[in-house]
Motif scaffolding. Structure first.
Motif, mmCIF file in Angstrom:
data_model
loop_
_atom_site.group_PDB
_atom_site.id
_atom_site.type_symbol
_atom_site.label_atom_id
_atom_site.label_comp_id
_atom_site.label_asym_id
_atom_site.label_seq_id
_atom_site.Cartn_x
_atom_site.Cartn_y
_atom_site.Cartn_z
ATOM 1 N N TYR A 298 1.014 -1.150 0.462
ATOM 2 C CA TYR A 298 0.117 -0.304 0.137
ATOM 3 C C TYR A 298 1.006 1.760 -0.223
ATOM 4 C CZ TYR A 298 0.575 -0.164 5.473
ATOM 5 O OH TYR A 298 2.107 -0.227 6.314
ATOM 6 N N TRP A 299 0.445 1.770 -0.127
ATOM 7 C CA TRP A 299 0.693 3.625 -0.711
ATOM 8 C C TRP A 299 0.512 4.589 0.898
ATOM 9 C CZ3 TRP A 299 4.548 5.126 -4.536
ATOM 10 C CH2 TRP A 299 4.588 4.528 -5.210
ATOM 11 N N VAL A 300 1.634 5.531 1.428
ATOM 12 C CA VAL A 300 1.536 5.851 2.437
ATOM 13 C C VAL A 300 2.772 7.139 2.036
ATOM 14 C CG1 VAL A 300 4.219 5.422 3.888
ATOM 15 C CG2 VAL A 300 1.427 6.508 5.084
ATOM 16 N N GLY A 301 2.539 8.572 2.508
ATOM 17 C CA GLY A 301 2.648 9.785 2.298
ATOM 18 C C GLY A 301 3.864 10.256 3.113
ATOM 19 N N LEU A 302 4.241 10.757 2.732
ATOM 20 C CA LEU A 302 5.606 11.512 4.402
ATOM 21 C C LEU A 302 5.721 12.683 3.791
ATOM 22 C CD1 LEU A 302 8.227 8.466 5.333
ATOM 23 C CD2 LEU A 302 6.212 9.303 6.171
ATOM 24 N N ASP A 303 5.415 13.920 4.453
ATOM 25 C CA ASP A 303 6.100 14.888 4.553
ATOM 26 C C ASP A 303 7.363 15.110 5.587
ATOM 27 O OD1 ASP A 303 4.182 16.101 3.542
ATOM 28 O OD2 ASP A 303 3.239 16.034 5.215
ATOM 29 N N VAL A 304 8.781 15.298 4.930
ATOM 30 C CA VAL A 304 10.344 15.040 5.112
ATOM 31 C C VAL A 304 10.410 16.212 4.885
ATOM 32 C CG1 VAL A 304 12.355 14.278 4.734
ATOM 33 C CG2 VAL A 304 10.726 12.476 4.093
ATOM 34 N N PRO A 305 10.683 17.039 6.682
ATOM 35 C CA PRO A 305 11.425 18.514 6.796
ATOM 36 C C PRO A 305 13.613 18.170 6.644
ATOM 37 C CG PRO A 305 11.105 17.297 8.778
ATOM 38 C CD PRO A 305 10.812 16.216 7.719
ATOM 39 N N VAL A 306 13.538 18.968 5.702
ATOM 40 C CA VAL A 306 14.709 19.354 4.972
ATOM 41 C C VAL A 306 15.435 20.515 5.702
ATOM 42 C CG1 VAL A 306 14.598 17.891 3.006
ATOM 43 C CG2 VAL A 306 13.611 20.066 2.439
ATOM 44 N N VAL A 307 17.036 21.014 4.992
ATOM 45 C CA VAL A 307 17.485 22.362 5.323
ATOM 46 C C VAL A 307 18.810 22.380 5.109
ATOM 47 C CG1 VAL A 307 18.851 21.359 7.745
ATOM 48 C CG2 VAL A 307 17.969 24.006 7.101
ATOM 49 N N GLN A 308 18.878 23.474 4.244
ATOM 50 C CA GLN A 308 19.949 23.760 3.279
ATOM 51 C C GLN A 308 21.273 24.241 4.311
ATOM 52 O OE1 GLN A 308 19.611 26.251 0.524
ATOM 53 N NE2 GLN A 308 22.115 25.722 -0.861
ATOM 54 N N ALA A 309 22.536 23.132 4.133
ATOM 55 C CA ALA A 309 23.575 23.816 5.551
ATOM 56 C C ALA A 309 24.915 23.314 4.422
ATOM 57 C CB ALA A 309 22.818 22.899 6.683
ATOM 58 N N ALA A 310 25.744 24.209 5.067
ATOM 59 C CA ALA A 310 27.172 24.232 4.489
ATOM 60 C C ALA A 310 26.833 23.668 2.115
ATOM 61 C CB ALA A 310 27.613 23.214 4.918
ATOM 62 N N ARG B 174 25.026 21.607 1.581
ATOM 63 C CA ARG B 174 24.454 20.302 1.104
ATOM 64 C C ARG B 174 22.453 20.634 1.526
ATOM 65 N NH1 ARG B 174 27.178 14.934 3.552
ATOM 66 N NH2 ARG B 174 24.968 14.850 3.396
ATOM 67 N N VAL B 175 22.100 19.660 1.337
ATOM 68 C CA VAL B 175 20.576 19.375 1.652
ATOM 69 C C VAL B 175 20.729 18.144 2.882
ATOM 70 C CG1 VAL B 175 18.011 18.666 1.436
ATOM 71 C CG2 VAL B 175 19.444 20.783 0.091
ATOM 72 N N ILE B 176 19.886 18.808 4.036
ATOM 73 C CA ILE B 176 20.139 17.314 4.596
ATOM 74 C C ILE B 176 18.391 17.404 5.626
ATOM 75 C CG2 ILE B 176 22.663 17.249 5.508
ATOM 76 C CD1 ILE B 176 21.756 19.063 8.475
ATOM 77 N N VAL B 177 17.864 16.018 6.433
ATOM 78 C CA VAL B 177 16.675 16.073 7.062
ATOM 79 C C VAL B 177 17.009 16.592 7.972
ATOM 80 C CG1 VAL B 177 15.167 14.062 7.520
ATOM 81 C CG2 VAL B 177 16.466 14.238 5.496
ATOM 82 N N THR B 178 16.035 17.786 8.772
ATOM 83 C CA THR B 178 16.671 17.777 10.179
ATOM 84 C C THR B 178 15.581 16.827 11.172
ATOM 85 O OG1 THR B 178 14.045 19.032 10.111
ATOM 86 C CG2 THR B 178 16.530 20.297 9.194
ATOM 87 N N GLY B 179 15.181 15.791 10.767
ATOM 88 C CA GLY B 179 14.306 15.243 12.010
ATOM 89 C C GLY B 179 13.153 14.189 11.460
ATOM 90 N N PRO B 180 12.495 13.572 12.247
ATOM 91 C CA PRO B 180 11.444 12.698 11.929
ATOM 92 C C PRO B 180 10.996 13.047 11.038
ATOM 93 C CG PRO B 180 12.266 12.491 14.306
ATOM 94 C CD PRO B 180 12.385 13.533 13.847
ATOM 95 N N PRO B 181 10.135 12.188 9.800
ATOM 96 C CA PRO B 181 8.955 12.825 9.100
ATOM 97 C C PRO B 181 7.386 12.525 9.963
ATOM 98 C CG PRO B 181 9.412 10.726 8.017
ATOM 99 C CD PRO B 181 10.254 11.264 9.343
ATOM 100 N N GLY B 182 6.639 13.346 8.991
ATOM 101 C CA GLY B 182 5.380 13.258 9.720
ATOM 102 C C GLY B 182 4.425 12.300 8.532
#
Length: 394
Positions: free
Chosen positions: A249-261, A263-271
């Motif tokens: 089955y399909w599930v959606g995620l809202d992933v928080p990211v930030v641009q630093a140095a 690069r783009v990295i993930v800042t924490g757990p998604p929803g």
């Protein structure tokens, strides 16, 4: 146009009386310079007194002599003119006091006039040497949110997709695999377990990145859709029934990211979010008007093309010169061309819509194509051939 006396005095022009006095003066001067007259006895007569010299001498005496009775007596005691000479006429002109307001007004008017002439001359020279430039059009006002650097959406989508695949994949037998995959897209020193309790097993079958929504402080939210399937655990006891296999089955995620140095990295757990069961209502689209006669004329041409297209053989034999239409892979069979409708038009290039039924994977599947035809002319005949092929109706 006649000028008033005040205007003539301001700009320095003489009056009519002044012109007349000057002409009379020139005539008398010429007569004074002629040869002296001779009497009948042969003796020269005394020269006539010059009235202009007499007037000037009188004016000089009036300025220098004191206004008293002695001055009048001295003036009366002057020697009389020689007998036979003409009496001195009165002065034909009058002297103006240079200290009067008329002299000042005349000088002021001349100064203003020459100043205006100089100003106009400078303006004319400036317009020739430095022509007026048309001001540039004002820049179009943009949204303040768009004035900064564009957010790296492609990189954000790639990082969020990698994180979603690692975040929703786990196996209690090999927890280090998940931890290593998460560490590559998380900040240094972040928790690589990110909420997992270390139990169970789940596989990710597909990941699709979606919209990137920028936020403040170089942050963004990336929507990712993930197709997952849970793997049932082995039965705890020998002979016990295994857990049923759950469908994917399909599930959606809202992933928080930030641009630093850089690069783009993930800042924490998604929803985790849901996915709509159906899309919005489509707008009413109007198709092109059909050309029935041309459609019947080119039906056989389109059918031959799709037969060669599905067979994986020589497609160039049924396409126009220079066209590039790669054949379908082996295993896709043509059932029939369900319909062919040519668009109304004219000229050597025409377009139409074809609905085709394929057999693949043990089933029949109907699809839609937009077919572009071109007229190919040879020395003795002409025919229509396929120039391009696109899926869908757009």
């Amino acid at each position: 146009m006649a000028l008033g006396p005040t205007v003539r005095r301001v700009i320095g022009l003489p009056s009519a009386e002044d012109w007349e006095a000057r002409r009379e003066k020139r005539g008398k001067v010429k007569r004074g310079k002629s040869a002296p007259a001779v009497s009948a006895a042969g003796a020269p007569q005394p020269a006539a007194v010059n009235p202009w010299e007499t007037a000037a001498r009188q004016l000089q005496e009036q300025r220098t002599a004191p206004a008293s009775a002695s001055a009048a007596a001295a003036f009366a005691s002057r020697p009389a003119p020689a007998p036979g000479s003409a009496p001195a006429p009165a002065a034909p002109w009058a002297m103006l006091d240079e200290r009067s307001g008329s002299a000042f007004a005349r000088r002021l008017g001349r100064g203003v006039l020459w100043t205006m002439v100089g100003a106009f001359a400078l303006l004319g020279a400036k317009s020739v040497l430095l022509p007026k430039q048309t001001p540039a059009a004002p820049a179009q006002t943009t949204n303040p949110a768009q004035t900064g650097p564009v957010y790296p959406a492609d990189e954000a989508q790639a990082v969020a997709a990698r994180y979603a695949r690692a975040y929703l994949s786990w196996d209690e037998a090999t927890p280090e695999t998940r931890a290593a995959s998460l560490a590559a897209v998380l900040p240094a020193g972040a928790d690589t377990k990110t909420g997992w309790d270390g139990k169970g097993k789940q596989d990710v079958l597909a990941v699709e990145s979606g919209t990137v929504t920028p936020a403040a402080q170089k942050q963004a939210r990336v929507r990712v859709d993930v197709l997952i399937r849970s793997v049932p655990a082995a039965p705890p006891k020998k002979g016990a029934p295994a857990a049923p296999v759950l469908p994917a089955y399909w599930v959606g995620l809202d992933v928080p990211v930030v641009q630093a140095a850089g690069r783009v990295i993930v800042t924490g757990p998604p929803g985790m979010v849901g996915i709509p069961a159906a899309g919005p209502k489509a707008p009413e689209l109007t198709g092109p008007e059909a050309d029935t006669a041309f459609g019947e004329q080119t039906t056989e041409t389109v059918a031959k093309f799709f037969a060669a297209y599905a067979a994986g053989g020589d497609v160039e034999a049924v396409t126009a010169p220079g066209a590039s239409v790669p054949p379908l892979p082996t295993g896709v069979l043509l059932v029939e061309v369900t319909s062919w409708t040519a668009d109304k038009g004219s000229g050597a290039d025409r377009t139409g819509t074809a609905r085709v039924m394929w057999r693949t994977g043990g089933a029949q599947l109907e699809q839609t194509y937009r077919v572009e035809l071109t007229r190919v002319t040879s020395a003795d005949a002409q025919r229509w051939q396929v120039a391009a092929l696109h899926g869908g109706t757009a």
